[in-house]
Motif scaffolding. Sequence first.
Motif, PDB file in Angstrom:
ATOM      1  N   ASN A 119      11.295  10.270   0.147  1.00  0.00           N
ATOM      2  CA  ASN A 119      10.226   9.989  -0.810  1.00  0.00           C
ATOM      3  C   ASN A 119      10.566   8.735  -1.620  1.00  0.00           C
ATOM      4  O   ASN A 119      11.670   8.592  -2.131  1.00  0.00           O
ATOM      5  N   GLY A 120       9.611   7.809  -1.710  1.00  0.00           N
ATOM      6  CA  GLY A 120       9.811   6.586  -2.486  1.00  0.00           C
ATOM      7  C   GLY A 120      10.367   5.425  -1.693  1.00  0.00           C
ATOM      8  O   GLY A 120      10.451   4.309  -2.219  1.00  0.00           O
ATOM      9  N   GLU A 121      10.770   5.650  -0.445  1.00  0.00           N
ATOM     10  CA  GLU A 121      11.300   4.552   0.369  1.00  0.00           C
ATOM     11  C   GLU A 121      10.198   3.570   0.738  1.00  0.00           C
ATOM     12  O   GLU A 121       9.013   3.919   0.802  1.00  0.00           O
ATOM     13  N   LEU A 123       0.849  -1.200   0.000  1.00  0.00           N
ATOM     14  CA  LEU A 123       0.000   0.000   0.000  1.00  0.00           C
ATOM     15  C   LEU A 123       0.875   1.237   0.000  1.00  0.00           C
ATOM     16  O   LEU A 123       2.062   1.181   0.305  1.00  0.00           O
ATOM     17  N   ASP A 124       0.273   2.372  -0.338  1.00  0.00           N
ATOM     18  CA  ASP A 124       0.984   3.651  -0.385  1.00  0.00           C
ATOM     19  C   ASP A 124       0.512   4.551   0.753  1.00  0.00           C
ATOM     20  O   ASP A 124      -0.669   4.538   1.120  1.00  0.00           O
ATOM     21  N   ILE A 125       1.441   5.314   1.300  1.00  0.00           N
ATOM     22  CA  ILE A 125       1.114   6.295   2.347  1.00  0.00           C
ATOM     23  C   ILE A 125       1.728   7.639   1.951  1.00  0.00           C
ATOM     24  O   ILE A 125       2.898   7.702   1.562  1.00  0.00           O
ATOM     25  N   GLU A 126       0.933   8.703   2.058  1.00  0.00           N
ATOM     26  CA  GLU A 126       1.434  10.045   1.770  1.00  0.00           C
ATOM     27  C   GLU A 126       1.699  10.772   3.083  1.00  0.00           C
ATOM     28  O   GLU A 126       0.859  10.784   3.985  1.00  0.00           O
ATOM     29  N   LEU A 127       2.889  11.381   3.183  1.00  0.00           N
ATOM     30  CA  LEU A 127       3.272  12.105   4.387  1.00  0.00           C
ATOM     31  C   LEU A 127       3.494  13.577   4.067  1.00  0.00           C
ATOM     32  O   LEU A 127       3.887  13.934   2.955  1.00  0.00           O
ATOM     33  N   SER A 128       3.273  14.397   5.061  1.00  0.00           N
ATOM     34  CA  SER A 128       3.657  15.801   4.923  1.00  0.00           C
ATOM     35  C   SER A 128       5.176  15.878   5.075  1.00  0.00           C
ATOM     36  O   SER A 128       5.808  14.947   5.581  1.00  0.00           O
ATOM     37  N   ARG A 131       1.281   6.064  12.088  1.00  0.00           N
ATOM     38  CA  ARG A 131       0.017   6.063  11.361  1.00  0.00           C
ATOM     39  C   ARG A 131      -0.738   4.772  11.633  1.00  0.00           C
ATOM     40  O   ARG A 131      -0.140   3.717  11.892  1.00  0.00           O
ATOM     41  N   THR A 132      -2.040   4.831  11.553  1.00  0.00           N
ATOM     42  CA  THR A 132      -2.888   3.650  11.676  1.00  0.00           C
ATOM     43  C   THR A 132      -3.570   3.412  10.345  1.00  0.00           C
ATOM     44  O   THR A 132      -4.217   4.315   9.815  1.00  0.00           O
ATOM     45  N   VAL A 133      -3.411   2.214   9.800  1.00  0.00           N
ATOM     46  CA  VAL A 133      -4.047   1.872   8.530  1.00  0.00           C
ATOM     47  C   VAL A 133      -5.059   0.759   8.758  1.00  0.00           C
ATOM     48  O   VAL A 133      -4.872  -0.119   9.608  1.00  0.00           O
ATOM     49  N   LEU A 134      -6.143   0.800   7.999  1.00  0.00           N
ATOM     50  CA  LEU A 134      -7.201  -0.199   8.099  1.00  0.00           C
ATOM     51  C   LEU A 134      -7.185  -1.036   6.825  1.00  0.00           C
ATOM     52  O   LEU A 134      -7.372  -0.516   5.725  1.00  0.00           O
ATOM     53  N   TYR A 143       4.119  -4.357   2.671  1.00  0.00           N
ATOM     54  CA  TYR A 143       5.080  -3.403   2.127  1.00  0.00           C
ATOM     55  C   TYR A 143       4.388  -2.042   1.971  1.00  0.00           C
ATOM     56  O   TYR A 143       3.347  -1.949   1.320  1.00  0.00           O
ATOM     57  N   ILE A 144       4.985  -1.019   2.572  1.00  0.00           N
ATOM     58  CA  ILE A 144       4.398   0.324   2.549  1.00  0.00           C
ATOM     59  C   ILE A 144       5.343   1.263   1.814  1.00  0.00           C
ATOM     60  O   ILE A 144       6.480   1.476   2.245  1.00  0.00           O
ATOM     61  N   LYS A 145       4.867   1.818   0.713  1.00  0.00           N
ATOM     62  CA  LYS A 145       5.676   2.785  -0.032  1.00  0.00           C
ATOM     63  C   LYS A 145       5.282   4.193   0.400  1.00  0.00           C
ATOM     64  O   LYS A 145       4.103   4.532   0.437  1.00  0.00           O
ATOM     65  N   VAL A 146       6.296   4.988   0.714  1.00  0.00           N
ATOM     66  CA  VAL A 146       6.070   6.325   1.279  1.00  0.00           C
ATOM     67  C   VAL A 146       6.247   7.404   0.210  1.00  0.00           C
ATOM     68  O   VAL A 146       7.227   7.396  -0.539  1.00  0.00           O
ATOM     69  N   TYR A 147       5.272   8.290   0.158  1.00  0.00           N
ATOM     70  CA  TYR A 147       5.356   9.466  -0.725  1.00  0.00           C
ATOM     71  C   TYR A 147       5.354  10.713   0.151  1.00  0.00           C
ATOM     72  O   TYR A 147       4.454  10.895   0.978  1.00  0.00           O
ATOM     73  N   VAL A 148       6.368  11.563  -0.012  1.00  0.00           N
ATOM     74  CA  VAL A 148       6.506  12.763   0.819  1.00  0.00           C
ATOM     75  C   VAL A 148       6.155  13.999  -0.007  1.00  0.00           C
ATOM     76  O   VAL A 148       6.689  14.203  -1.096  1.00  0.00           O
ATOM     77  N   LYS A 149       5.270  14.820   0.539  1.00  0.00           N
ATOM     78  CA  LYS A 149       4.888  16.063  -0.140  1.00  0.00           C
ATOM     79  C   LYS A 149       6.054  17.057  -0.100  1.00  0.00           C
ATOM     80  O   LYS A 149       6.813  17.094   0.873  1.00  0.00           O
TER      81      LYS A 149
END
Length: 360
Positions: free
Chosen positions: A235-237, A128-133, A143-146, A257-263
């Motif tokens: 970003n992208g880690e 899944l993907d997660i966007e962070l500030s 973070r909590t994911v459902l 596996y969680i892919k991180v996207y940073v704004k």
Amino acid sequence: MKDFYEILGVDKKASKDEIKKAFRTLAHKYHPDKKTGDAEKFKEINEAYSVLSDDQKRAQYDTYGRTFSGAGAGAGASGFGGQDFGGFDFSQFTQGGNGFDFDLGDIFGNVFGGGTRRQTRRGRDISLDIELSFEESVFGVERTVLLNKVSKCDTCHGTGAEKGSDMITCTICNGRGSVREVKRTFFGQFEQVATCEICHGSGKVPKVKCHVCGGKGILKKETEIKVKIPAGIENGEMIRLTGAGEATSGGQAGDLYIKVYVKKHSVFRKEGINLVMDLNIKLSDALLGGEQNISTLDGAIKVKVPEGVSHGEVLRVKNKGIVQERGQRGDLLIKVHILMPKRLSKEAKKTIEQLKKEGI
């Protein structure tokens, strides 16, 4: 036919260590980058070692003069026990294809003692993907994911048994956890041992099945997972949570596996463990120095601009960068940009002319 033992210069009864030692010596000598190098000889040595260093391939080679995984096979399909099958294409025989259900690895694994297929069952991996500030990526966040995924049954805790029910011997495998299967192949019939699909290798089944999961020990449900995002993530880690994927009966869960996207931030950017920003100052401040109010990720601070600062010079504010392990931090780097005035008043021009005369 190539003699792999002769190529490596070892006896047919040589141990694995002796084979490895011989390979390393020859590989060092014939490596293409060496003065004594020989690309063809090096390729031949690698081919011989790939077979003789593998117990199953070595057993096949010692028995038939070749292997069945491609290494040392020669052209076409000839070389099987010295026989030629007339250019027969073995690649058409894949598992479940052309009316035959077999796999060469399964067949010869059983022939040479590797036929017990009691591999650990494993659940499906999830991504899944997660966007962070930008701020969250600097300081870290939880973070909590459902997720709606196959998980272990909370009622029976994965056993598949109703509460208070005993586990009894599986009648299919008689408690062995494995069953014997006969496979029909081009070469005849082969027997192999496989994990029992009823008890999943445990040899036990519930006397009374769990009323929630029906005895499977797993079911699809919404699961809440807490994810700790480390400080300084880029970003992208990717973050891997072992065992947080989907569950499977009688086995271990897959991974998440969680892919991180940073704004992007409007002011700051990252350079290693430091934060970098640009600061525009007036020419008068560059010449005379002064103080500048700056908003950092930690709040507002005052930065002293030294007298005579140059365009492009970097000012450093310690411990205002990215958070590291044990609470350590990088620095804030402020790159100075001197803004040149587009218009000058008469008095300003006179002043600059005076400065020019003084050689400034």
